[in-house]
Design an enzyme around this catalytic site. Structure first.
Site, PDB file in Angstrom:
ATOM      1  N   ILE A   1       1.191  -9.491 -32.066  1.00 10.75           N
ATOM      2  CA  ILE A   1       3.184  -8.397 -32.468  1.00 10.75           C
ATOM      3  C   ILE A   1       3.984 -10.277 -33.420  1.00 10.75           C
ATOM      4  O   ILE A   1       3.549 -11.178 -32.765  1.00 10.75           O
ATOM      5  CB  ILE A   1       4.055  -8.686 -32.168  1.00 10.75           C
ATOM      6  CG1 ILE A   1       4.082  -8.687 -30.421  1.00 10.75           C
ATOM      7  CG2 ILE A   1       3.266  -6.803 -31.783  1.00 10.75           C
ATOM      8  CD1 ILE A   1       5.179  -8.327 -29.386  1.00 10.75           C
TER       9      ILE A   1
ATOM     10  N   ILE B   1     -12.469   4.387 -17.307  1.00  9.36           N
ATOM     11  CA  ILE B   1     -13.023   2.593 -17.839  1.00  9.36           C
ATOM     12  C   ILE B   1     -14.658   2.605 -17.862  1.00  9.36           C
ATOM     13  O   ILE B   1     -15.144   2.470 -18.257  1.00  9.36           O
ATOM     14  CB  ILE B   1     -12.486   1.862 -17.269  1.00  9.36           C
ATOM     15  CG1 ILE B   1     -11.053   1.917 -17.682  1.00  9.36           C
ATOM     16  CG2 ILE B   1     -12.614   0.464 -18.286  1.00  9.36           C
ATOM     17  CD1 ILE B   1     -10.299   1.674 -18.631  1.00  9.36           C
TER      18      ILE B   1
ATOM     19  N   GLU C   1     -10.890  -2.919 -10.928  1.00  6.39           N
ATOM     20  CA  GLU C   1     -11.559  -2.593 -11.607  1.00  6.39           C
ATOM     21  C   GLU C   1     -12.922  -3.945 -10.446  1.00  6.39           C
ATOM     22  O   GLU C   1     -11.479  -4.851  -9.887  1.00  6.39           O
ATOM     23  CB  GLU C   1     -11.547  -3.656 -12.517  1.00  6.39           C
ATOM     24  CG  GLU C   1     -11.251  -2.337 -13.577  1.00  6.39           C
ATOM     25  CD  GLU C   1     -12.011  -1.888 -13.938  1.00  6.39           C
ATOM     26  OE1 GLU C   1     -13.133  -2.043 -13.730  1.00  6.39           O
ATOM     27  OE2 GLU C   1     -11.681  -0.454 -14.809  1.00  6.39           O
TER      28      GLU C   1
ATOM     29  N   ASP D   1     -17.957   1.616  -9.764  1.00  5.74           N
ATOM     30  CA  ASP D   1     -17.459  -0.142  -8.702  1.00  5.74           C
ATOM     31  C   ASP D   1     -16.603   1.121  -7.641  1.00  5.74           C
ATOM     32  O   ASP D   1     -16.619   0.894  -6.278  1.00  5.74           O
ATOM     33  CB  ASP D   1     -16.353  -0.764  -9.550  1.00  5.74           C
ATOM     34  CG  ASP D   1     -15.202  -0.388 -10.298  1.00  5.74           C
ATOM     35  OD1 ASP D   1     -14.679   0.575 -10.374  1.00  5.74           O
ATOM     36  OD2 ASP D   1     -14.374  -0.895 -10.798  1.00  5.74           O
TER      37      ASP D   1
ATOM     38  N   GLY E   1      -4.357 -13.598 -21.491  1.00  2.48           N
ATOM     39  CA  GLY E   1      -4.347 -15.173 -21.451  1.00  2.48           C
ATOM     40  C   GLY E   1      -3.513 -15.329 -19.461  1.00  2.48           C
ATOM     41  O   GLY E   1      -2.720 -15.747 -19.975  1.00  2.48           O
TER      42      GLY E   1
ATOM     43  N   CYS F   1      -5.207   3.050 -13.334  1.00  2.00           N
ATOM     44  CA  CYS F   1      -5.371   4.630 -12.654  1.00  2.00           C
ATOM     45  C   CYS F   1      -4.009   4.527 -11.309  1.00  2.00           C
ATOM     46  O   CYS F   1      -3.482   3.385 -11.291  1.00  2.00           O
ATOM     47  CB  CYS F   1      -6.583   4.529 -11.161  1.00  2.00           C
ATOM     48  SG  CYS F   1      -8.059   5.051 -12.443  1.00  2.00           S
TER      49      CYS F   1
ATOM     50  N   LEU G   1      -7.430   6.383 -15.088  1.00  2.00           N
ATOM     51  CA  LEU G   1      -7.859   6.066 -16.791  1.00  2.00           C
ATOM     52  C   LEU G   1      -9.815   5.870 -16.102  1.00  2.00           C
ATOM     53  O   LEU G   1      -9.770   4.540 -16.327  1.00  2.00           O
ATOM     54  CB  LEU G   1      -6.807   5.079 -16.890  1.00  2.00           C
ATOM     55  CG  LEU G   1      -6.597   4.559 -17.882  1.00  2.00           C
ATOM     56  CD1 LEU G   1      -6.973   5.296 -19.158  1.00  2.00           C
ATOM     57  CD2 LEU G   1      -5.828   3.194 -18.340  1.00  2.00           C
TER      58      LEU G   1
ATOM     59  N   ASN H   1      -6.611   2.075  -7.113  1.00  2.00           N
ATOM     60  CA  ASN H   1      -6.607   1.306  -8.888  1.00  2.00           C
ATOM     61  C   ASN H   1      -6.759   0.099  -9.075  1.00  2.00           C
ATOM     62  O   ASN H   1      -6.634  -0.711  -8.481  1.00  2.00           O
ATOM     63  CB  ASN H   1      -5.475   1.274  -8.717  1.00  2.00           C
ATOM     64  CG  ASN H   1      -4.394   0.778  -9.742  1.00  2.00           C
ATOM     65  OD1 ASN H   1      -4.555   0.988 -10.796  1.00  2.00           O
ATOM     66  ND2 ASN H   1      -2.731   0.169  -9.626  1.00  2.00           N
TER      67      ASN H   1
END
Length: 644
Positions: free
Chosen positions: A291, A53, A77, A100, A364, A2, A51, A75
């Protein structure tokens, strides 16, 4: 994921202009296109872009406690929120959602400022407690999520997930901080807590800021730091087994989602390890995104495909032309302040691809810092062994002289390029490491800047950033020291900034299992010999992943996420870089030595020297001046929307 923003009257209960708050909030629409909300009362206004989730139906923000006296915008998690809910219920708190976010509200009520110590995740949040007349700002331990703030002359404190929300307020002065410019041309980014603007600051990693109405604004308070004790005595076999468990736990926590989830897969060790473990935790094939470049020197897609085939992932790969340089102005608008990591281009593109298939992607990122993967670590350790053979009082004058008189020979075979080695031998460990990671090293910055600029910075050097952190590192182990420095500087200012802006430009949430703070803490207890052994970096990770990944992925030379700058600046971007670097906008600042700018361009384009990194740094600074500093509006402009 967010975007948050807000206005707080530190002096009293002044009216909050809803139109201004809405403008600040809307400037971050890309961070949360699903929903938007605001909370306004005398003296405080909070804004949020969502956003969705987790808890898609009832997780709207701002979110409140039972009597609406506590309000939060968030903003990120909190990955361990399901573990905290029973504890908070037992304390008498009542939950109205499954999100959360609500855990933050009740954790504040239960534990106050110490609540952040209980959270495992990536987060930046602002919490208003009406009864205590307190605004509480917090940022996660490794600064995965950003948070900017500024105290204005009228006593209002404004904050947001991106600098553009502060610019949208209209009260932030666009005065450039020359010390930030010095840091940018040394490092390629402006280091925390500074920003490019004098008036604005970044909340540092693992810090909180508690503001109480009517009281002066205090300094941020640190609530966590990593300590490299290196005191574990476990064997290699035991360490591999424990690492497997900790990685699996970290990845499992980050696979909680109510929307499509996948992973980036570059073909390197870190992302391949994440995908391998995700496959073992998922009943369904993992969605993976890569990509490919049409230039073989930069293309890792065959290694990514090998991992995808091994784990039968739903693999998506897009081909990116090696002349994909049309994002320069878009990136300048995205990052809001000068940012010179050219891998932002492929990062932007892979996020663009991933968002077509998923809303959440695991990455990663952080693996090199956590496990000891950078090539520069091995080179630094070699130099440290040489430096330790002579006292610093002898080394500095002896090798300083040799470094000054030995000719620079970039054209020669590596064994004859002794100038840099001599220079490094004359420095302390911190000075040498700073020198090795600088884009424009000290002598180059001296020549780059005008007398006027050097007068304005009054002797300040970006090396001070490293010195400050080194004093707090609490270790004399050569590898641990530079890992600590990277965790405080490069990881925060470069890697996390790059991924946050590139992903949020496409409304994509990226999660980082290799940056889990409990994993980082555990790795800091292991001896450095389990991280770098001989010429092998990431020794422990590679040993642990031997049953999961092919040798050609584990032990091939590190390629990195690079673009062909040197060729661009002698070919398709030849005129653009010349016009930007030698043009009127940089000259108008009065801060640059025009003769040296011309030398950089001419020497590079003639092939006499490779100045691609300094030229890219200058190109992106000029783009910042045009697209941000001189812009009458803020936000992602239509060119970025078209690229999306």
């Amino acid at each position: 994921m967010c975007g948050i923003t807000g206005i707080f009257d530190t002096r009293g209960r002044g009216d909050i202009d809803r139109a201004v708050l809405a403008r600040m909030n809307e400037s971050q629409h890309h961070r949360g296109p699903d929903e938007g909300g605001m909370h306004v009362e005398p003296g405080i206004g909070l804004g949020h872009r969502r956003l969705s989730i987790i808890d898609l139906s009832t997780g709207q923000q701002p979110l409140y406690n039972e009597d609406q006296s506590v309000c939060v915008v968030f903003n990120g998690e909190i990955y361990n929120y399901q573990d905290l809910i029973p504890e908070l219920l037992a304390l008498g708190h009542v939950f109205h959602t499954r999100s959360d976010t609500e855990v933050i509200v009740h954790a504040w009520e239960a534990w106050g400022e110490e609540c952040v110590r209980r959270f495992r995740g990536m987060f930046a949040f602002a919490l208003w407690d009406r009864n205590r007349e307190t605004l509480f700002l917090a940022r996660d331990r490794l600064a995965v999520k950003p948070l900017y703030y500024a105290l204005l002359p009228d006593g209002n404190l404004i904050f947001g997930s991106e600098l553009k929300s502060l610019l949208a307020h209209g009260g932030l002065a666009r005065d450039i901080d020359p010390l930030a410019v010095e840091e940018y041309f040394a490092l390629g980014y402006v280091a925390e807590p500074r920003t490019i603007f004098r008036q604005a600051r970044k909340l540092p990693p693992a810090h909180t800021l508690t503001l109480r109405r009517g009281l002066p604004v205090p300094e941020p308070r640190e609530y966590w730091d990593v300590r490299f004790s290196l005191d574990s005595r476990c064997s290699l076999t035991e360490a591999c087994a424990q690492l497997d468990e900790k990685l699996a736990e970290s990845i499992r926590l980050r696979m909680i989602s109510e929307v499509p989830l996948g992973a980036f897969l570059s073909g390197g060790v870190d992302s391949s390890a994440v995908v391998a473990l995700m496959a073992g935790l998922s009943a369904e094939p993992v969605n993976t995104c890569s990509i490919a470049f049409d230039d073989p020197a930069f293309n890792e897609s065959t290694f990514a495909q090998a991992v995808a085939d091994r784990y039968r992932t739903n693999h998506h790969c897009d081909l990116v032309a090696s002349d994909d340089f049309d994002l320069i102005d878009t990136l300048a608008r995205l990052y809001d302040e000068p940012y010179a990591d050219s891998s932002a281009i492929p990062t932007y593109r892979v996020c663009q691809l991933a968002r077509k298939h998923v809303t959440v992607a695991l990455s990663g990122d952080g693996g090199d810092e956590t496990f000891g993967g950078y090539r520069r670590y091995r080179l630094h350790l070699m130099e440290e062994r040489l430096r330790s053979a002579l006292p610093h009082g002898i080394r500095r004058p002896l090798f300083g002289l040799l470094g000054r008189v030995y000719p620079k020979a970039d054209w020669a075979p590596r064994m004859f390029r002794a100038k840099t080695t001599f220079e490094g031998m004359g420095r302390t460990a911190v000075e040498a490491y700073f020198h090795s990671v600088s884009i424009l090293r000290g002598p180059m910055r001296t020549r780059l800047f005008s007398d006027r600029f050097r007068s304005e910075i009054d002797g300040y050097s970006a090396q001070e950033v490293f010195r400050h952190h080194a004093e707090r590192a609490d270790t004399d182990d050569p590898l641990a020291l530079i890992q600590y420095l990277d965790l405080k500087t490069y990881l925060v200012g470069d890697i996390n900034t790059k991924v946050d802006r590139a992903s949020m430009a496409h409304s994509l949430e990226v999660r980082e299992p290799l940056m889990d703070h409990e994993l980082v803490e555990w790795m800091a207890t292991l001896p450095s010999s389990l991280k770098v052994r001989g010429q092998e970096g990431k020794f422990l990770l590679k040993e642990a992943m031997k049953p999961c990944l092919p040798e050609e992925v584990l032990f091939r030379p590190k390629m990195g996420f690079a673009v062909p700058l040197a060729r661009w600046f002698r070919g398709p971007l030849r005129e653009r870089v010349r016009q930007a670097v030698l043009g009127p906008r940089l000259a108008a600042t009065g801060w640059f030595n025009q003769d040296y700018l011309r030398h950089l361009v001419d020497a590079h384009q003639s092939g006499a020297s490779d100045y691609s990194s300094p030229l890219w740094t200058l190109l992106m600074y000029e783009a910042f001046l045009r697209n941000v500093l001189d812009a009458s509006t803020v936000g992602i402009l239509p060119g970025a929307e078209a690229a999306r």
